[in-house]
Design an enzyme around this catalytic site. Structure first.
Site, PDB file in Angstrom:
ATOM      1  N   TYR A  66      72.670  64.608  78.163  1.00 42.20           N
ATOM      2  CA  TYR A  66      71.944  64.795  76.893  1.00 42.20           C
ATOM      3  C   TYR A  66      70.610  64.033  76.906  1.00 42.20           C
ATOM      4  CZ  TYR A  66      71.540  64.806  71.695  1.00 42.20           C
ATOM      5  OH  TYR A  66      71.139  64.959  70.389  1.00 42.20           O
ATOM      6  N   ILE A  84      72.158  60.797  62.740  1.00 44.26           N
ATOM      7  CA  ILE A  84      72.115  61.486  61.456  1.00 44.26           C
ATOM      8  C   ILE A  84      73.542  61.948  61.119  1.00 44.26           C
ATOM      9  CG2 ILE A  84      71.034  63.394  60.178  1.00 44.26           C
ATOM     10  CD1 ILE A  84      68.954  61.401  61.318  1.00 44.26           C
TER      11      ILE A  84
HETATM   12  N1  CAA Z   1      76.797  52.327  71.443  1.00 43.42           N
HETATM   13  C1  CAA Z   1      77.449  51.155  71.639  1.00 43.42           C
HETATM   14  N2  CAA Z   1      78.557  51.039  72.389  1.00 43.42           N
HETATM   15  C2  CAA Z   1      79.050  52.154  72.945  1.00 43.42           C
HETATM   16  C3  CAA Z   1      78.436  53.415  72.786  1.00 43.42           C
HETATM   17  C4  CAA Z   1      77.271  53.483  71.980  1.00 43.42           C
HETATM   18  N3  CAA Z   1      76.612  54.621  71.761  1.00 43.42           N
HETATM   19  N4  CAA Z   1      79.158  54.334  73.462  1.00 43.42           N
HETATM   20  C5  CAA Z   1      80.178  53.684  74.035  1.00 43.42           C
HETATM   21  N5  CAA Z   1      80.147  52.364  73.708  1.00 43.42           N
HETATM   22  C6  CAA Z   1      81.086  51.336  74.128  1.00 43.42           C
HETATM   23  C7  CAA Z   1      82.454  51.500  73.479  1.00 43.42           C
HETATM   24  O1  CAA Z   1      82.475  50.965  72.158  1.00 43.42           O
HETATM   25  C8  CAA Z   1      83.337  50.735  74.440  1.00 43.42           C
HETATM   26  O2  CAA Z   1      83.192  49.355  74.214  1.00 43.42           O
HETATM   27  P1  CAA Z   1      84.419  48.320  74.520  1.00 43.42           P
HETATM   28  O3  CAA Z   1      84.688  48.443  75.991  1.00 43.42           O
HETATM   29  O4  CAA Z   1      83.858  47.014  74.078  1.00 43.42           O
HETATM   30  O5  CAA Z   1      85.572  48.824  73.677  1.00 43.42           O
HETATM   31  C9  CAA Z   1      82.717  51.066  75.799  1.00 43.42           C
HETATM   32  O6  CAA Z   1      81.363  51.475  75.539  1.00 43.42           O
HETATM   33  C10 CAA Z   1      83.442  52.180  76.539  1.00 43.42           C
HETATM   34  O7  CAA Z   1      83.592  53.297  75.632  1.00 43.42           O
HETATM   35  P2  CAA Z   1      84.956  54.106  75.500  1.00 43.42           P
HETATM   36  O8  CAA Z   1      86.150  53.179  75.520  1.00 43.42           O
HETATM   37  O9  CAA Z   1      84.795  54.998  74.304  1.00 43.42           O
HETATM   38  O10 CAA Z   1      84.972  54.944  76.864  1.00 43.42           O
HETATM   39  P3  CAA Z   1      85.514  56.418  77.092  1.00 43.42           P
HETATM   40  O11 CAA Z   1      85.435  56.706  78.565  1.00 43.42           O
HETATM   41  O12 CAA Z   1      86.814  56.610  76.389  1.00 43.42           O
HETATM   42  O13 CAA Z   1      84.450  57.327  76.303  1.00 43.42           O
HETATM   43  C11 CAA Z   1      82.271  58.114  75.730  1.00 43.42           C
HETATM   44  C12 CAA Z   1      83.131  57.383  76.771  1.00 43.42           C
HETATM   45  C13 CAA Z   1      82.752  59.578  75.625  1.00 43.42           C
HETATM   46  C14 CAA Z   1      80.845  58.080  76.257  1.00 43.42           C
HETATM   47  C15 CAA Z   1      82.434  57.454  74.354  1.00 43.42           C
HETATM   48  O14 CAA Z   1      82.235  56.054  74.480  1.00 43.42           O
HETATM   49  C16 CAA Z   1      81.431  57.972  73.356  1.00 43.42           C
HETATM   50  O15 CAA Z   1      81.627  59.021  72.769  1.00 43.42           O
HETATM   51  N6  CAA Z   1      80.331  57.220  73.126  1.00 43.42           N
HETATM   52  C17 CAA Z   1      79.294  57.617  72.214  1.00 43.42           C
HETATM   53  C18 CAA Z   1      78.064  57.993  72.997  1.00 43.42           C
HETATM   54  C19 CAA Z   1      77.020  58.351  72.017  1.00 43.42           C
HETATM   55  O16 CAA Z   1      76.310  57.497  71.517  1.00 43.42           O
HETATM   56  N7  CAA Z   1      76.907  59.660  71.718  1.00 43.42           N
HETATM   57  C20 CAA Z   1      76.008  60.114  70.698  1.00 43.42           C
HETATM   58  C21 CAA Z   1      76.563  61.397  70.099  1.00 43.42           C
HETATM   59  S1  CAA Z   1      75.612  61.894  68.667  1.00 43.42           S
HETATM   60  C22 CAA Z   1      74.202  62.432  69.340  1.00 43.42           C
HETATM   61  O17 CAA Z   1      74.024  62.607  70.513  1.00 43.42           O
HETATM   62  C23 CAA Z   1      73.075  62.688  68.377  1.00 43.42           C
HETATM   63  C24 CAA Z   1      71.875  61.948  68.786  1.00 43.42           C
HETATM   64  O18 CAA Z   1      70.983  62.534  69.382  1.00 43.42           O
HETATM   65  C25 CAA Z   1      71.729  60.552  68.351  1.00 43.42           C
HETATM   66  P1  NAP Z   2      75.502  70.271  64.562  1.00 44.30           P
HETATM   67  O1  NAP Z   2      75.831  69.787  63.199  1.00 44.30           O
HETATM   68  O2  NAP Z   2      76.545  70.264  65.619  1.00 44.30           O
HETATM   69  O3  NAP Z   2      74.884  71.764  64.424  1.00 44.30           O
HETATM   70  C1  NAP Z   2      74.469  72.413  65.582  1.00 44.30           C
HETATM   71  C2  NAP Z   2      73.849  73.741  65.259  1.00 44.30           C
HETATM   72  O4  NAP Z   2      73.368  74.321  66.504  1.00 44.30           O
HETATM   73  C3  NAP Z   2      74.835  74.736  64.678  1.00 44.30           C
HETATM   74  O5  NAP Z   2      74.165  75.615  63.791  1.00 44.30           O
HETATM   75  C4  NAP Z   2      75.286  75.501  65.925  1.00 44.30           C
HETATM   76  O6  NAP Z   2      75.769  76.814  65.661  1.00 44.30           O
HETATM   77  C5  NAP Z   2      73.986  75.581  66.705  1.00 44.30           C
HETATM   78  N1  NAP Z   2      74.214  75.836  68.116  1.00 44.30           N
HETATM   79  C6  NAP Z   2      74.890  75.077  69.021  1.00 44.30           C
HETATM   80  N2  NAP Z   2      74.897  75.680  70.220  1.00 44.30           N
HETATM   81  C7  NAP Z   2      74.238  76.862  70.069  1.00 44.30           C
HETATM   82  C8  NAP Z   2      73.929  77.940  70.929  1.00 44.30           C
HETATM   83  N3  NAP Z   2      74.288  77.934  72.216  1.00 44.30           N
HETATM   84  N4  NAP Z   2      73.221  78.980  70.432  1.00 44.30           N
HETATM   85  C9  NAP Z   2      72.836  79.005  69.138  1.00 44.30           C
HETATM   86  N5  NAP Z   2      73.094  78.020  68.269  1.00 44.30           N
HETATM   87  C10 NAP Z   2      73.794  76.964  68.732  1.00 44.30           C
HETATM   88  O7  NAP Z   2      74.289  69.453  65.200  1.00 44.30           O
HETATM   89  P2  NAP Z   2      73.194  68.552  64.466  1.00 44.30           P
HETATM   90  O8  NAP Z   2      73.697  67.176  64.425  1.00 44.30           O
HETATM   91  O9  NAP Z   2      72.718  69.203  63.253  1.00 44.30           O
HETATM   92  O10 NAP Z   2      72.044  68.586  65.592  1.00 44.30           O
HETATM   93  C11 NAP Z   2      70.966  69.482  65.521  1.00 44.30           C
HETATM   94  C12 NAP Z   2      69.965  69.101  66.600  1.00 44.30           C
HETATM   95  O11 NAP Z   2      69.509  67.774  66.370  1.00 44.30           O
HETATM   96  C13 NAP Z   2      70.523  69.112  68.020  1.00 44.30           C
HETATM   97  O12 NAP Z   2      69.540  69.542  68.929  1.00 44.30           O
HETATM   98  C14 NAP Z   2      70.846  67.662  68.264  1.00 44.30           C
HETATM   99  O13 NAP Z   2      70.860  67.356  69.630  1.00 44.30           O
HETATM  100  C15 NAP Z   2      69.701  67.007  67.540  1.00 44.30           C
HETATM  101  N6  NAP Z   2      69.935  65.643  67.132  1.00 44.30           N
HETATM  102  C16 NAP Z   2      70.995  65.333  66.334  1.00 44.30           C
HETATM  103  C17 NAP Z   2      71.173  64.022  65.935  1.00 44.30           C
HETATM  104  C18 NAP Z   2      72.305  63.584  65.056  1.00 44.30           C
HETATM  105  O14 NAP Z   2      72.503  62.380  64.934  1.00 44.30           O
HETATM  106  N7  NAP Z   2      73.024  64.483  64.417  1.00 44.30           N
HETATM  107  C19 NAP Z   2      70.278  63.043  66.366  1.00 44.30           C
HETATM  108  C20 NAP Z   2      69.224  63.398  67.193  1.00 44.30           C
HETATM  109  C21 NAP Z   2      69.044  64.708  67.559  1.00 44.30           C
HETATM  110  P3  NAP Z   2      77.333  77.026  65.288  1.00 44.30           P
HETATM  111  O15 NAP Z   2      77.480  76.594  63.865  1.00 44.30           O
HETATM  112  O16 NAP Z   2      77.526  78.483  65.494  1.00 44.30           O
HETATM  113  O17 NAP Z   2      78.117  76.177  66.231  1.00 44.30           O
END
Ligand code: CAA
Ligand code: NAP
Length: 240
Positions: free
Chosen positions: A147, A180
């Site tokens: 990502y 968000i």
């Molecule tokens: N910030 C701070 N600490 C984090 C972290 C993060 N984003 N992600 C993981 N960690 C930490 C965990 O808390 C954990 O700490 P401890 O060892 O102290 O408990 C350690 O890293 C290992 O994590 P897990 O035990 O969860 O390891 P796992 O292998 O089971 O899972 C993972 C790995 C799938 C990456 C999981 O940790 C996870 O989902 N992390 C979140 C990653 C993240 O920030 N994703 C953002 C999603 S939303 C998004 O992408 C929108 C956007 O643009 C902002």
């Molecule tokens: P979300 O709630 O999961 O919504 C995702 C949207 O994208 C849904 O409308 C989904 O359609 C559509 N989508 C996913 N895959 C698609 C595909 N292959 N073709 C067409 N549409 C598709 O996500 P969100 O949090 O609103 O995120 C929106 C954007 O902001 C993403 O690019 C994400 O990476 C970015 N972003 C999010 C965050 C955050 O914290 N949420 C932070 C930074 C950036 P369906 O409903 O049909 O699944």
């Protein structure tokens, strides 16, 4: 006539807020989605905004969808590349499909959706493109090598295309949201999410509407803001 705006992933989360903000600002919005028909139908029922289902990772589907929108509503003058997914995993455990799905949906999509609209924008001498990157494309995030790479790519795409369209009335800008409150973020394990929120100095997740407002600001700008990345992250990451 209202300008036509295509918002990818425009039916849920941040995209839903962007669609509503643009509609409220007077645009004819068409909101794309990928697979969640129920959420899209509920969005259409609630907002009255037209929806269109296609996969942003598929080039041909995007080209056909843009042709359909153009025929039904007129040329797309505003494009918001918002659709995106996560497939989080530490890199040493990441499977090839987790890499490919994220790159295809979050980065290839910008080529797929922008390529069919850009020639028309150049011919008409006007276009507004806003790409949704992420704080994690700026700073990198453990668990998100796929990502972070895609979202950093979005910033590079924005800067390069902005230079190509600048003398044709086209702006290409980028928003880098922090965390968000949408389905994407509430899917994170509660204990991990708690740790993330504790790293946000304003002490809360952002709201999708806070991104919608910035999209309208960029779309309405007269054209001197171009190639920019605007961070909207509650002070979580500050950079030069
Ligand atoms: N910030 C701070 N600490 C984090 C972290 C993060 N984003 N992600 C993981 N960690 C930490 C965990 O808390 C954990 O700490 P401890 O060892 O102290 O408990 C350690 O890293 C290992 O994590 P897990 O035990 O969860 O390891 P796992 O292998 O089971 O899972 C993972 C790995 C799938 C990456 C999981 O940790 C996870 O989902 N992390 C979140 C990653 C993240 O920030 N994703 C953002 C999603 S939303 C998004 O992408 C929108 C956007 O643009 C902002
Ligand atoms: P979300 O709630 O999961 O919504 C995702 C949207 O994208 C849904 O409308 C989904 O359609 C559509 N989508 C996913 N895959 C698609 C595909 N292959 N073709 C067409 N549409 C598709 O996500 P969100 O949090 O609103 O995120 C929106 C954007 O902001 C993403 O690019 C994400 O990476 C970015 N972003 C999010 C965050 C955050 O914290 N949420 C932070 C930074 C950036 P369906 O409903 O049909 O699944």
């Amino acid at each position: 006539m209202a300008k036509v705006a295509l918002v990818t992933g425009g039916t849920r989360g941040i995209g839903e807020a962007i669609s509503i903000s643009l509609r409220d600002a007077g645009y004819k919005v068409v909101a794309n989605y990928g697979g969640n028909d129920d959420a899209a139908a509920a969005f259409k029922e609630k907002t009255g905004i037209d929806i269109i289902k296609f996969d942003v990772a598929d080039h041909q589907s995007c080209a056909e969808a843009v042709a359909k929108i153009t025929e039904e509503h007129g040329a797309v003058e505003v494009l918001v590349n918002n659709a995106g997914i996560t497939r989080d995993s530490f890199f040493h455990k990441m499977k090839p499909e987790q890499w490919r799905e994220v790159i295809a949906t979050d980065l290839d999509s910008l080529f797929n959706c922008t390529r069919p609209v850009i020639e028309g924008m150049r011919e008409r001498g006007f276009g507004r493109i806003v790409n949704i990157s992420s704080i994690n494309g700026q700073k990198g995030q453990a668990g998100q090598v796929n990502y972070s790479a895609a979202k950093a790519g979005v910033i590079g795409f924005t800067k390069a295309l902005a230079q190509e369209g600048a003398n044709k009335g086209i702006t290409v800008n980028c928003i880098a949201p922090g965390y968000i409150a949408t389905d994407m973020v509430t899917a994170i394990a509660p204990e991990v999410l708690q740790k993330i929120v504790s790293q946000i100095p304003v002490g809360r997740l952002g709201e999708a509407e806070e991104i919608g407002r910035v999209v309208v600001f960029l779309v309405e700008d007269q054209g001197f803001i171009n190639g920019a990345t605007i961070s909207v992250n509650g002070t979580q990451y500050l950079h030069g």
